[in-house]
Scaffold this active site. Structure first.
Site: not given
Length: 192
Positions: A70, A17, A68, A116, A22
């Protein structure tokens, strides 16, 4: 409003990622640490990569959570609690769907706009106090494409260039006063 003592870039820690929309919060922290010639080091007790630098005798911590999205709030809370940094003294850097790539916006408050990582920060801190966010535009998907997939994809080459130019310009524009209270009053959108 308080001075900024900590800057956190939100993102997903998994390697695949790294270059996604994001993770532009991580891009910001990487570029900022490079600009101030400081290296981020993993600190298990903070569940993240941490560094600091001095700007006009003011110490500012940098954080990239190794969790992560969240769960980013746990890392932010761990570092801020250890160094007794209030939520109102933290600049949270994150992606924003409602801004085009190359546009940045500083906002102050307790809103998360569905993000999030920001929700995680709000839910982790007991006192729901306003804080500062640097929202980095990533744009919205065309044709009502799934937003979850969109944010986890890499932006186009031109969008990547626009985002990185905007980040660099913001770093240059704020280098002399990011630690001052006057910075917090600036909520303008910066066009690149």
């Amino acid at each position: 409003m308080n001075k900024i003592k900590m800057i956190v870039g939100l993102g997903n820690s998994v390697y695949k990622y790294n270059q996604t929309r994001h993770n532009v919060g991580f891009w910001y922290i990487n570029m900022l640490s490079s600009f101030y010639k400081t290296s981020l080091k993993f600190k298990k007790k903070f569940s993240g990569y941490v560094s600091s630098f001095f700007l006009n005798n003011n110490k500012i911590f940098l954080l990239k959570p190794d969790l992560f999205m969240n769960l980013n709030g746990y890392s932010v809370f761990a570092l801020s609690s250890f160094y007794k940094i209030k939520l109102s003294e933290i600049l949270v850097v994150r992606d924003e769907l409602d801004l085009s790539p190359g546009i940045l916006k500083v906002k102050y408050g307790i809103g998360h706009n569905g993000h999030n990582g920001v929700k995680s920060i709000i839910n982790t801190f007991e006192k729901k106090k306003p804080f500062i966010q640097l929202c980095i535009g990533i744009g919205r998907p065309e044709f009502k494409k799934n937003v979850s997939n969109f944010v986890l994809e890499c932006p186009s080459k031109i969008d990547t260039i626009n985002i990185k130019k905007a980040i660099l310009k913001f770093i240059f524009l704020t280098k002399d006063y990011i630690y001052k209270k006057e910075f917090l009053k600036n909520k303008k959108i910066i066009l690149i």
